[in-house]
Structures are given as C-alpha cells and as structure tokens.
Design an enzyme around this catalytic site. Structure first.
Site, PDB file in Angstrom:
ATOM      1  N   GLN A  14      42.315  54.152  45.714  1.00 25.63           N
ATOM      2  CA  GLN A  14      41.766  55.151  46.633  1.00 25.63           C
ATOM      3  C   GLN A  14      41.055  54.498  47.821  1.00 25.63           C
ATOM      4  O   GLN A  14      41.237  54.917  48.968  1.00 25.63           O
ATOM      5  CB  GLN A  14      40.787  56.067  45.890  1.00 25.63           C
ATOM      6  CG  GLN A  14      41.428  56.935  44.828  1.00 25.63           C
ATOM      7  CD  GLN A  14      40.452  57.940  44.227  1.00 25.63           C
ATOM      8  OE1 GLN A  14      40.499  59.126  44.532  1.00 25.63           O
ATOM      9  NE2 GLN A  14      39.555  57.468  43.374  1.00 25.63           N
ATOM     10  N   LEU A  15      40.244  53.478  47.545  1.00 22.21           N
ATOM     11  CA  LEU A  15      39.520  52.819  48.631  1.00 22.21           C
ATOM     12  C   LEU A  15      40.479  52.040  49.526  1.00 22.21           C
ATOM     13  O   LEU A  15      40.364  52.094  50.760  1.00 22.21           O
ATOM     14  CB  LEU A  15      38.449  51.885  48.077  1.00 22.21           C
ATOM     15  CG  LEU A  15      37.694  51.051  49.124  1.00 22.21           C
ATOM     16  CD1 LEU A  15      37.029  51.937  50.172  1.00 22.21           C
ATOM     17  CD2 LEU A  15      36.683  50.138  48.458  1.00 22.21           C
ATOM     18  N   TYR A  59      39.783  46.218  38.631  1.00 24.10           N
ATOM     19  CA  TYR A  59      40.236  46.828  37.386  1.00 24.10           C
ATOM     20  C   TYR A  59      39.213  47.907  37.068  1.00 24.10           C
ATOM     21  O   TYR A  59      38.036  47.620  36.867  1.00 24.10           O
ATOM     22  CB  TYR A  59      40.290  45.790  36.268  1.00 24.10           C
ATOM     23  CG  TYR A  59      40.745  46.368  34.936  1.00 24.10           C
ATOM     24  CD1 TYR A  59      42.084  46.313  34.559  1.00 24.10           C
ATOM     25  CD2 TYR A  59      39.840  46.958  34.059  1.00 24.10           C
ATOM     26  CE1 TYR A  59      42.513  46.842  33.344  1.00 24.10           C
ATOM     27  CE2 TYR A  59      40.253  47.499  32.850  1.00 24.10           C
ATOM     28  CZ  TYR A  59      41.585  47.431  32.501  1.00 24.10           C
ATOM     29  OH  TYR A  59      42.006  47.957  31.302  1.00 24.10           O
ATOM     30  N   TYR A 124      33.483  46.826  31.412  1.00 18.33           N
ATOM     31  CA  TYR A 124      33.764  47.071  32.841  1.00 18.33           C
ATOM     32  C   TYR A 124      32.538  46.747  33.686  1.00 18.33           C
ATOM     33  O   TYR A 124      32.628  45.995  34.664  1.00 18.33           O
ATOM     34  CB  TYR A 124      34.193  48.524  33.048  1.00 18.33           C
ATOM     35  CG  TYR A 124      34.195  48.959  34.500  1.00 18.33           C
ATOM     36  CD1 TYR A 124      35.129  48.454  35.398  1.00 18.33           C
ATOM     37  CD2 TYR A 124      33.242  49.869  34.973  1.00 18.33           C
ATOM     38  CE1 TYR A 124      35.124  48.838  36.732  1.00 18.33           C
ATOM     39  CE2 TYR A 124      33.237  50.265  36.301  1.00 18.33           C
ATOM     40  CZ  TYR A 124      34.170  49.750  37.172  1.00 18.33           C
ATOM     41  OH  TYR A 124      34.154  50.131  38.496  1.00 18.33           O
ATOM     42  N   LYS A 128      32.017  43.705  36.495  1.00 17.93           N
ATOM     43  CA  LYS A 128      31.629  43.995  37.875  1.00 17.93           C
ATOM     44  C   LYS A 128      30.308  43.300  38.213  1.00 17.93           C
ATOM     45  O   LYS A 128      30.115  42.836  39.349  1.00 17.93           O
ATOM     46  CB  LYS A 128      31.511  45.500  38.095  1.00 17.93           C
ATOM     47  CG  LYS A 128      32.835  46.256  38.049  1.00 17.93           C
ATOM     48  CD  LYS A 128      33.784  45.861  39.164  1.00 17.93           C
ATOM     49  CE  LYS A 128      33.358  46.424  40.499  1.00 17.93           C
ATOM     50  NZ  LYS A 128      34.363  46.152  41.575  1.00 17.93           N
TER      51      LYS A 128
END
Length: 285
Positions: A14-15, A59, A124, A128
């Site tokens: 999306q980004l 991811y 996740y 990050k």
C-alpha cells in the site's frame, strides 16, 4: 527536491503504491531487482544518482511471523534488510527514510511519544524494532512510525466494506485503540520532512482526530456507507483470538503523540475525514 533521485524499495504494498503515485519519476525496485535481505545483492546494487532511499519493503504478516518460516522471513526483511540498506546509506552518503509501526511497543501507554523506549510483544514487532535500531545508525535518516495503514490494497476498511455488501454483522475488537493512517498522509509527511530538511530522527505519523477502537471504526465505516442498519458486536482481543493458534500479541493502545510532526509544520487531517473520502472513492470505483 528532485524525486528522480529517489529510490523506492518495495513495489507492491500500500505504501509503495502511494509513493509511486506521488513520485512517478522515482526509481522503483522490487525484490527481484534488489533483495534487501541479501547483503551481497545490496552491496552490488548501483546507487548512482540516488540521494534518498524510501524503504517501503516489509514483512507485515503479524500472525505469520509467529510461525517458524514467518519468523525467518520477518527478520530477513524487517531487520537484516533494513540493516543492509542502512549500511548502503552510510557507504554512499544517502538519506534513508524507513517506516516502522506501533507494534514496536507493548501498548501499555495510551499515547506513544516519539522517543518512547522499544518494548515489542511479538516477532513482527521485534523484527521491526531491530530495523529501527539499524536505521538509527544512519547519520541522515527519518524513521516514521505509523499505525493502522489504509491505502490501495487489502486492508481493514475494504474488508468491512465487503462484509457490508454481504449484509454480514461483524464482531470486532473494542479494546484496541488507535487512529487510521491513510497512505496519502504518510506520503505527505515524508514529502514534508524531506522538503523542509527537517532534523533527522524519529517521527510518529498517523491521521489526527479522536482515537477509536476497531469496533467504533467499523461503525463509522457503515455510517459512511449509508448502512447504519448493520450492527457491530463488541469483543475483546482475548475473546476474539481465544483458541486460535500462532496468534501474535497485539498492543492495545496504538495512539501516537503527534506533537513533534505537527510542530514541524505539517497539518494532519482527521481520520474520519479521510475515511469518508476513501469510502466515496471506493463506491465510485
């Protein structure tokens, strides 16, 4: 600001799509062109003419990251991949723009500051957070933390629109609180920071407005669709995921303190305003 010197890393999310729409003259590379998880691939890449790396590769399968293969994939892209880009940015004296997430925090604070210590709950978020640490070593870097992203792709709003079209009455968690972030807002923030040569560092970015739960956001979606006849049942995160395997823990509070990005001169729209426009466009489409 010469966007022809921008390198957009990541091509399908999306980004990434929003960045390409804003800067069609930028160079775009997908994983086939540049495997950021492979240090040899990054070292061999020709960065000639590049001044700014916009990293939109990530991811993002939060629950998938709790599985053995997902854990490896998440760390390869979100941690090792960002570290490789960071090294390239240092080596070639480039500006690195990376995008992180509210999942780097445990969600115990109800309003996250830009400098809040990292406290991720799941794999996740941990991967990050590792990427954030790698980004922080680059002298010229902007780290934008964002949450609940809505753009051109699979997302919560589109899922709820689909349920409404089928007259399905959803049960939605009501104890996770935050704000939607539309990709246009995120791109505007990146453009703003680069355009004013803002001080390097961390910036929390989301749409503005009163934070809300996913359940209340669903009600807002149904209202904008003209489907207030559809009811939404509230549940808790614990109840929603009870009995399900390989579920990542979720931060319950995802709202940001937006004072820093606002103080830089950026005006942020209320998420309800952008939601209304987004749904209107979806109806036309």
């Amino acid at each position: 600001m010469d966007a022809s010197k921008f390198l957009i890393v990541g091509s399908g999310g999306q980004l990434a799509l929003a960045l390409q729409k804003r800067w069609p003259e930028a160079k775009v590379v997908g994983s086939k062109d540049l495997d950021i998880s492979d240090d040899v691939s990054v070292e061999a890449f020709d960065f000639t003419g590049v001044a700014v790396i916009l990293n939109a590769a990530a991811y993002t399968n939060v629950d998938g990251a709790e599985l053995p293969e997902g854990r490896i994939a998440a760390w390869k892209v979100n941690a090792n991949g960002v570290a490789n880009l960071a090294q390239a940015a240092i080596r070639h004296d480039l500006t690195l723009v990376d995008v992180s997430t509210d999942y780097v925090w445990d969600g115990l604070n109800d309003n996250h500051d830009d400098d809040e210590p990292l406290s991720p709950l799941g794999v996740y978020g941990q991967s990050k957070a590792a990427g954030e640490i790698a980004t922080s070593i680059v002298p010229k870097h902007y780290l934008l933390r964002t949450s609940w992203v809505i753009g051109d792709g699979k997302n919560f709003v589109r899922t709820m629109i689909s349920l409404a079209s089928k007259n399905i009455l959803p049960t939605v968690v009501a104890d996770q609180i935050g704000r939607l972030t539309f990709t246009e807002t995120l791109v505007e923030a990146i453009e703003h920071l680069l355009g004013i040569n803002a001080p390097y560092g961390n910036y929390n970015v989301s749409n503005d407005g009163e934070p809300a739960s996913w359940a209340d956001i669903t009600r807002e979606i149904f209202k904008d669709l003209g489907r207030e006849d559809l009811t939404v049942a509230d549940t808790t995160t614990a109840e929603y995921f009870a009995g399900k395997e390989n579920v990542s823990p979720r931060p319950l509070h995802s709202s940001f303190n937006l004072a820093k990005i606002k103080a830089s001169g950026l005006t942020l729209r209320d998420w309800r305003e952008d939601l209304k426009s987004y749904i209107a466009n979806e109806k036309e489409g």
